[in-house]
Design a protein around this motif. Structure first.
Motif, PDB file in Angstrom:
ATOM      1  N   VAL A   1       3.147  22.230  -8.225  1.00  0.00           N
ATOM      2  CA  VAL A   1       3.357  20.794  -8.215  1.00  0.00           C
ATOM      3  C   VAL A   1       1.988  20.164  -8.347  1.00  0.00           C
ATOM      4  CG1 VAL A   1       4.088  18.831  -6.838  1.00  0.00           C
ATOM      5  CG2 VAL A   1       5.347  20.963  -6.710  1.00  0.00           C
ATOM      6  N   ALA A   2       1.828  19.306  -9.325  1.00  0.00           N
ATOM      7  CA  ALA A   2       0.560  18.602  -9.436  1.00  0.00           C
ATOM      8  C   ALA A   2       0.507  17.609  -8.300  1.00  0.00           C
ATOM      9  CB  ALA A   2       0.462  17.895 -10.774  1.00  0.00           C
ATOM     10  N   ALA A   3      -0.513  17.711  -7.495  1.00  0.00           N
ATOM     11  CA  ALA A   3      -0.649  16.802  -6.366  1.00  0.00           C
ATOM     12  C   ALA A   3      -0.860  15.399  -6.903  1.00  0.00           C
ATOM     13  CB  ALA A   3      -1.812  17.236  -5.486  1.00  0.00           C
ATOM     14  N   PRO A   4      -0.582  14.427  -6.085  1.00  0.00           N
ATOM     15  CA  PRO A   4      -0.643  13.055  -6.558  1.00  0.00           C
ATOM     16  C   PRO A   4      -2.029  12.642  -7.014  1.00  0.00           C
ATOM     17  CG  PRO A   4      -0.390  13.146  -4.181  1.00  0.00           C
ATOM     18  CD  PRO A   4      -0.237  14.531  -4.689  1.00  0.00           C
ATOM     19  N   VAL A   5      -2.049  11.850  -8.065  1.00  0.00           N
ATOM     20  CA  VAL A   5      -3.273  11.198  -8.488  1.00  0.00           C
ATOM     21  C   VAL A   5      -3.119   9.751  -8.050  1.00  0.00           C
ATOM     22  CG1 VAL A   5      -4.688  10.500 -10.440  1.00  0.00           C
ATOM     23  CG2 VAL A   5      -3.541  12.721 -10.464  1.00  0.00           C
ATOM     24  N   VAL A   6      -3.936   9.329  -7.116  1.00  0.00           N
ATOM     25  CA  VAL A   6      -3.839   7.984  -6.584  1.00  0.00           C
ATOM     26  C   VAL A   6      -4.936   7.141  -7.216  1.00  0.00           C
ATOM     27  CG1 VAL A   6      -3.917   6.568  -4.510  1.00  0.00           C
ATOM     28  CG2 VAL A   6      -2.906   8.851  -4.428  1.00  0.00           C
ATOM     29  N   VAL A   7      -4.552   6.026  -7.797  1.00  0.00           N
ATOM     30  CA  VAL A   7      -5.500   5.120  -8.431  1.00  0.00           C
ATOM     31  C   VAL A   7      -5.525   3.835  -7.624  1.00  0.00           C
ATOM     32  CG1 VAL A   7      -6.089   3.871 -10.528  1.00  0.00           C
ATOM     33  CG2 VAL A   7      -4.970   6.106 -10.688  1.00  0.00           C
ATOM     34  N   THR A   8      -6.691   3.498  -7.106  1.00  0.00           N
ATOM     35  CA  THR A   8      -6.853   2.260  -6.361  1.00  0.00           C
ATOM     36  C   THR A   8      -8.057   1.533  -6.932  1.00  0.00           C
ATOM     37  OG1 THR A   8      -5.991   3.343  -4.409  1.00  0.00           O
ATOM     38  CG2 THR A   8      -7.131   1.275  -4.052  1.00  0.00           C
ATOM     39  N   SER A   9      -7.871   0.321  -7.364  1.00  0.00           N
ATOM     40  CA  SER A   9      -8.937  -0.497  -7.953  1.00  0.00           C
ATOM     41  C   SER A   9      -9.640   0.232  -9.083  1.00  0.00           C
ATOM     42  CB  SER A   9      -9.950  -0.902  -6.879  1.00  0.00           C
ATOM     43  OG  SER A   9      -9.308  -1.578  -5.845  1.00  0.00           O
ATOM     44  N   GLY A  10      -8.889   0.945  -9.896  1.00  0.00           N
ATOM     45  CA  GLY A  10      -9.445   1.597 -11.078  1.00  0.00           C
ATOM     46  C   GLY A  10     -10.131   2.916 -10.822  1.00  0.00           C
ATOM     47  N   VAL A  11     -10.151   3.442  -9.590  1.00  0.00           N
ATOM     48  CA  VAL A  11     -10.798   4.715  -9.289  1.00  0.00           C
ATOM     49  C   VAL A  11      -9.708   5.743  -9.034  1.00  0.00           C
ATOM     50  CG1 VAL A  11     -12.341   5.926  -7.713  1.00  0.00           C
ATOM     51  CG2 VAL A  11     -12.758   3.523  -8.257  1.00  0.00           C
ATOM     52  N   ALA A  12      -9.763   6.856  -9.756  1.00  0.00           N
ATOM     53  CA  ALA A  12      -8.724   7.883  -9.608  1.00  0.00           C
ATOM     54  C   ALA A  12      -9.284   9.100  -8.888  1.00  0.00           C
ATOM     55  CB  ALA A  12      -8.204   8.312 -10.975  1.00  0.00           C
TER      56      ALA A  12
ATOM     57  N   ASN B   1       0.826  -1.195   0.000  1.00  0.00           N
ATOM     58  CA  ASN B   1       0.000   0.000   0.000  1.00  0.00           C
ATOM     59  C   ASN B   1       0.865   1.252   0.000  1.00  0.00           C
ATOM     60  OD1 ASN B   1      -2.474  -1.360   0.134  1.00  0.00           O
ATOM     61  ND2 ASN B   1      -2.340  -1.525   2.362  1.00  0.00           N
ATOM     62  N   LEU B   2       0.367   2.292  -0.641  1.00  0.00           N
ATOM     63  CA  LEU B   2       1.030   3.592  -0.551  1.00  0.00           C
ATOM     64  C   LEU B   2       0.609   4.210   0.770  1.00  0.00           C
ATOM     65  CD1 LEU B   2       0.633   5.117  -4.101  1.00  0.00           C
ATOM     66  CD2 LEU B   2       2.735   4.587  -2.932  1.00  0.00           C
ATOM     67  N   LEU B   3       1.562   4.585   1.568  1.00  0.00           N
ATOM     68  CA  LEU B   3       1.275   5.177   2.855  1.00  0.00           C
ATOM     69  C   LEU B   3       1.402   6.685   2.774  1.00  0.00           C
ATOM     70  CD1 LEU B   3       3.371   2.674   4.995  1.00  0.00           C
ATOM     71  CD2 LEU B   3       0.923   2.610   4.540  1.00  0.00           C
ATOM     72  N   THR B   4       0.796   7.368   3.722  1.00  0.00           N
ATOM     73  CA  THR B   4       0.878   8.823   3.779  1.00  0.00           C
ATOM     74  C   THR B   4       2.327   9.280   3.790  1.00  0.00           C
ATOM     75  OG1 THR B   4      -1.195   8.885   4.997  1.00  0.00           O
ATOM     76  CG2 THR B   4       0.175  10.852   5.092  1.00  0.00           C
ATOM     77  N   GLU B   5       3.187   8.544   4.499  1.00  0.00           N
ATOM     78  CA  GLU B   5       4.605   8.911   4.552  1.00  0.00           C
ATOM     79  C   GLU B   5       5.239   8.844   3.165  1.00  0.00           C
ATOM     80  OE1 GLU B   5       3.522   6.237   6.701  1.00  0.00           O
ATOM     81  OE2 GLU B   5       3.007   7.734   8.200  1.00  0.00           O
ATOM     82  N   ASP B   6       4.808   7.861   2.344  1.00  0.00           N
ATOM     83  CA  ASP B   6       5.330   7.744   0.983  1.00  0.00           C
ATOM     84  C   ASP B   6       4.973   8.978   0.166  1.00  0.00           C
ATOM     85  OD1 ASP B   6       6.296   5.136   1.484  1.00  0.00           O
ATOM     86  OD2 ASP B   6       4.351   4.268   0.960  1.00  0.00           O
ATOM     87  N   VAL B   7       3.727   9.415   0.284  1.00  0.00           N
ATOM     88  CA  VAL B   7       3.269  10.585  -0.472  1.00  0.00           C
ATOM     89  C   VAL B   7       4.019  11.828  -0.009  1.00  0.00           C
ATOM     90  CG1 VAL B   7       1.278  12.045  -0.990  1.00  0.00           C
ATOM     91  CG2 VAL B   7       1.009   9.557  -0.897  1.00  0.00           C
ATOM     92  N   ARG B   8       4.171  11.999   1.300  1.00  0.00           N
ATOM     93  CA  ARG B   8       4.914  13.160   1.823  1.00  0.00           C
ATOM     94  C   ARG B   8       6.350  13.159   1.325  1.00  0.00           C
ATOM     95  NH1 ARG B   8       2.396  12.741   7.710  1.00  0.00           N
ATOM     96  NH2 ARG B   8       0.592  14.046   7.361  1.00  0.00           N
ATOM     97  N   GLU B   9       6.980  11.988   1.322  1.00  0.00           N
ATOM     98  CA  GLU B   9       8.369  11.888   0.872  1.00  0.00           C
ATOM     99  C   GLU B   9       8.488  12.229  -0.608  1.00  0.00           C
ATOM    100  OE1 GLU B   9      12.515  11.185   1.062  1.00  0.00           O
ATOM    101  OE2 GLU B   9      11.018  11.710   2.548  1.00  0.00           O
ATOM    102  N   LEU B  10       7.538  11.767  -1.426  1.00  0.00           N
ATOM    103  CA  LEU B  10       7.559  12.111  -2.851  1.00  0.00           C
ATOM    104  C   LEU B  10       7.430  13.615  -3.056  1.00  0.00           C
ATOM    105  CD1 LEU B  10       5.360   9.308  -4.440  1.00  0.00           C
ATOM    106  CD2 LEU B  10       7.806   9.656  -4.748  1.00  0.00           C
ATOM    107  N   LEU B  11       6.504  14.238  -2.344  1.00  0.00           N
ATOM    108  CA  LEU B  11       6.328  15.686  -2.474  1.00  0.00           C
ATOM    109  C   LEU B  11       7.556  16.439  -1.985  1.00  0.00           C
ATOM    110  CD1 LEU B  11       2.582  16.070  -1.475  1.00  0.00           C
ATOM    111  CD2 LEU B  11       3.591  16.274  -3.757  1.00  0.00           C
TER     112      LEU B  11
END
Length: 155
Positions: free
Chosen positions: A48-59, A9-19
């Motif tokens: 910065v374009a904020a992340p687009v998270v796709v989970t089970s085909g829903v973006a 799973n992508l965790l909040t920490e992963d998203v923060r680190e990417l940003l």
């Protein structure tokens, strides 16, 4: 449907680190996939374009993040917020700010207040130095560990 392990799973920490990586480095575009979750971050000259998270085909819809709102790397020694709350630069709206850029501070000098749960917590300098930057505005919500003020040490 199988359950995802935390490693997938992508965790909040992963998203923060990417940003953080995209705002504090020369990297302009990053993509990451874990399990069904996918994230793509792309920096433009102004946002910065904020992340687009796709989970089970829903973006989720992308949201632009203004680079001016992204915290700059502190100059000197940072004083951070010890808690989540609201930062106040002065004891009351009618009073002048405790410190401004260029002021000399000593250990124990109050540099601001963080209000948390109706408690006013004075934030003190731990070093002798000169205020190099104030990273937050009066009445701004702050997070635990967020840099409030940077001080260049003086001896």
């Amino acid at each position: 449907m199988s359950e995802q392990t935390p490693e997938q799973n992508l965790l909040t920490e992963d998203v923060r680190e990417l940003l953080r990586l995209i705002t504090q480095t020369d990297i302009t575009e990053l993509s990451l996939e874990r399990g069904d979750a996918k994230i793509h971050v792309k920096r433009t000259p102004y946002a910065v374009a904020a992340p687009v998270v796709v989970t089970s085909g829903v973006a989720a819809a992308p949201v632009a993040v203004n680079l001016a709102e992204t915290p700059a790397a502190p100059i000197g020694q940072p004083i951070t917020s010890p808690m989540v709350g609201t930062f106040y630069a002065s004891p009351s709206p009618k009073d002048p700010a405790y410190v401004k850029v260029g002021d000399e501070v000593h250990p124990g000098d109050v540099i601001g207040i963080v209000e948390a749960m109706k408690m006013m917590n004075e934030i003190e300098s731990e070093i002798h130095g000169r205020v190099a930057a104030i990273h937050v505005e009066n009445s701004q919500p702050v997070e635990y560990g967020q840099v409030l003020i940077s001080i260049v040490p003086l001896d």
